[in-house]
Design a protein around this motif. Structure first.
Motif, PDB file in Angstrom:
ATOM      1  N   SER A   1     108.223 -10.599   2.642  1.00 33.06           N
ATOM      2  CA  SER A   1     108.307  -9.955   1.209  1.00 33.06           C
ATOM      3  C   SER A   1     107.819 -10.990   0.144  1.00 33.06           C
ATOM      4  O   SER A   1     107.988 -12.477   0.545  1.00 33.06           O
ATOM      5  CB  SER A   1     109.302  -9.278   0.738  1.00 33.06           C
ATOM      6  N   THR A   2     107.142 -10.510  -0.973  1.00 36.90           N
ATOM      7  CA  THR A   2     106.935 -11.711  -2.028  1.00 36.90           C
ATOM      8  C   THR A   2     107.980 -12.519  -2.454  1.00 36.90           C
ATOM      9  O   THR A   2     107.494 -13.625  -2.680  1.00 36.90           O
ATOM     10  CB  THR A   2     106.122 -10.911  -3.049  1.00 36.90           C
ATOM     11  N   ASN A   3     109.162 -12.137  -2.521  1.00 38.60           N
ATOM     12  CA  ASN A   3     110.170 -12.912  -2.763  1.00 38.60           C
ATOM     13  C   ASN A   3     110.563 -14.032  -1.786  1.00 38.60           C
ATOM     14  O   ASN A   3     111.434 -14.939  -2.155  1.00 38.60           O
ATOM     15  CB  ASN A   3     111.420 -12.128  -3.351  1.00 38.60           C
ATOM     16  N   GLN A   4     109.918 -14.120  -0.569  1.00 36.98           N
ATOM     17  CA  GLN A   4     110.087 -15.014   0.231  1.00 36.98           C
ATOM     18  C   GLN A   4     108.865 -16.051   0.051  1.00 36.98           C
ATOM     19  O   GLN A   4     108.954 -17.147   0.935  1.00 36.98           O
ATOM     20  CB  GLN A   4     110.279 -14.392   1.755  1.00 36.98           C
ATOM     21  N   THR A   5     108.129 -16.081  -0.851  1.00 39.73           N
ATOM     22  CA  THR A   5     107.269 -17.350  -1.227  1.00 39.73           C
ATOM     23  C   THR A   5     108.077 -18.237  -1.585  1.00 39.73           C
ATOM     24  O   THR A   5     108.837 -18.346  -2.605  1.00 39.73           O
ATOM     25  CB  THR A   5     106.133 -16.649  -2.384  1.00 39.73           C
ATOM     26  N   SER A   6     107.920 -19.511  -0.885  1.00 37.81           N
ATOM     27  CA  SER A   6     108.687 -20.740  -1.245  1.00 37.81           C
ATOM     28  C   SER A   6     108.327 -21.752  -0.493  1.00 37.81           C
ATOM     29  O   SER A   6     107.257 -21.622   0.544  1.00 37.81           O
ATOM     30  CB  SER A   6     110.226 -20.225  -0.884  1.00 37.81           C
ATOM     31  N   MET A   7     108.973 -22.780  -0.551  1.00 36.25           N
ATOM     32  CA  MET A   7     108.761 -24.278   0.183  1.00 36.25           C
ATOM     33  C   MET A   7     109.834 -24.011   1.134  1.00 36.25           C
ATOM     34  O   MET A   7     111.065 -24.066   0.795  1.00 36.25           O
ATOM     35  CB  MET A   7     108.947 -25.515  -0.468  1.00 36.25           C
ATOM     36  N   TYR A   8     109.613 -24.095   2.570  1.00 42.54           N
ATOM     37  CA  TYR A   8     110.506 -24.094   3.628  1.00 42.54           C
ATOM     38  C   TYR A   8     110.642 -25.432   4.296  1.00 42.54           C
ATOM     39  O   TYR A   8     109.720 -26.221   4.532  1.00 42.54           O
ATOM     40  CB  TYR A   8     110.304 -23.032   4.544  1.00 42.54           C
ATOM     41  N   LEU A   9     111.949 -26.086   4.334  1.00 46.22           N
ATOM     42  CA  LEU A   9     112.012 -27.185   4.703  1.00 46.22           C
ATOM     43  C   LEU A   9     113.199 -27.169   5.957  1.00 46.22           C
ATOM     44  O   LEU A   9     114.306 -26.718   6.140  1.00 46.22           O
ATOM     45  CB  LEU A   9     112.785 -28.161   3.813  1.00 46.22           C
ATOM     46  N   CYS A  10     112.653 -28.107   7.085  1.00 43.06           N
ATOM     47  CA  CYS A  10     113.547 -28.055   8.289  1.00 43.06           C
ATOM     48  C   CYS A  10     114.061 -29.436   8.213  1.00 43.06           C
ATOM     49  O   CYS A  10     113.510 -30.320   7.667  1.00 43.06           O
ATOM     50  CB  CYS A  10     112.680 -27.606   9.547  1.00 43.06           C
ATOM     51  N   ALA A  11     115.155 -29.621   8.568  1.00 45.10           N
ATOM     52  CA  ALA A  11     116.015 -30.758   8.847  1.00 45.10           C
ATOM     53  C   ALA A  11     116.737 -31.018  10.089  1.00 45.10           C
ATOM     54  O   ALA A  11     117.166 -29.915  10.742  1.00 45.10           O
ATOM     55  CB  ALA A  11     116.958 -31.060   7.641  1.00 45.10           C
ATOM     56  N   SER A  12     117.254 -32.133  10.543  1.00 43.36           N
ATOM     57  CA  SER A  12     117.919 -32.361  11.822  1.00 43.36           C
ATOM     58  C   SER A  12     119.104 -33.454  11.506  1.00 43.36           C
ATOM     59  O   SER A  12     118.865 -34.294  10.766  1.00 43.36           O
ATOM     60  CB  SER A  12     117.124 -32.618  12.961  1.00 43.36           C
ATOM     61  N   SER A  13     120.190 -33.589  12.261  1.00 36.25           N
ATOM     62  CA  SER A  13     121.022 -34.666  12.202  1.00 36.25           C
ATOM     63  C   SER A  13     121.928 -34.662  13.273  1.00 36.25           C
ATOM     64  O   SER A  13     121.977 -33.714  13.974  1.00 36.25           O
ATOM     65  CB  SER A  13     121.809 -34.477  10.954  1.00 36.25           C
TER      66      SER A  13
END
Lengths: 112, 113
Positions: B82-94
């Motif tokens: 959906s349009t409200n999921q327009t965003s920057m998506y960041l993956c991280a690990s630790s």
């Protein structure tokens, strides 16, 4: 619920003009406060971890300090290459695993 | 040099499409995370995983799911974009309780039209 508030939202400095960024937090049992640097279009890059009040860490022109309620990121004689978004995050004792709670960040611009 | 690699830097998808965002880490980290980053809101946790086939909801899991079939790979799925999921998506690990916090990927800028 753990919370992190960063101020100011944005900061403009002249090259060489020292200043500080603030990170205020509320957390149930602090198990680490983290500072990250994020350049435009990139993922955050780890800078420091602080664990207890009174602790300080330094890296080049950056120095991070910690009290029981807030952390400061001091920038001494900044250069244009220090321009970035600086993020603060905390890990509390109630957080499962290694979950971090982030602030919204401070956008720093250093002009030559 | 240790790395977290996100498969796409930029994606444009249509409303209603099923979207897969892939993340691979080469550090043998147990924990992996998906965040979204929006101006003024900071990083918000969508899902995280502390082991293979294990997953936990974060603060904003609605409209998303995840898959972790192998230790090094953590996938984020938008079931019906959906349009409200327009965003920057960041993956991280630790590592569990890692001293250095997270290692982040470079991010995926997703636009839903």
């Amino acid at each position: 619920e753990d919370q992190v508030t960063q101020s100011p939202e944005a900061l403009r400095l002249q090259e060489g003009e020292s200043s500080s960024l603030n990170c205020s937090y509320t957390v149930s049992g602090l198990r680490g406060l983290f500072w990250y640097r994020q350049d435009p279009g990139k993922g955050p890059e780890f800078l420091f971890t602080l664990y207890s009040a009174g602790e300080e860490k330094e890296k080049e022109r950056l120095k991070a300090t910690l009290t029981k309620k807030e952390s400061f990121l001091h920038i001494t004689a900044p250069k244009p290459e220090d321009s970035a978004t600086y993020l603060c995050a905390v890990r509390g004792s109630m957080e499962y695993g290694n979950k971090l709670v982030f602030g919204a960040g401070t956008i720093l611009r250093v002009k030559s | 040099d240790v790395k977290v690699t996100q498969s796409s830097r930029y994606l444009v998808k249509r409303t209603g499409e099923k979207v897969f965002l892939e993340c691979v880490q080469d550090m043998d980290h147990e924990n992996m995370f998906w965040y979204r980053q929006d101006p003024g809101l900071g990083l918000r946790l969508i899902y995280f995983s502390y082991d293979v086939k294990m997953k936990e909801k974060g603060d904003i899991p609605e409209g998303y799911s995840v898959s972790r079939e192998k230790k090094e790979r953590f996938s984020l799925i938008l079931e019906s974009a959906s349009t409200n999921q327009t965003s920057m998506y960041l993956c991280a690990s630790s590592y569990p309780g890692g001293v250095g916090g997270y290692t982040f990927g470079s991010g995926t800028r997703l636009t839903v039209v």
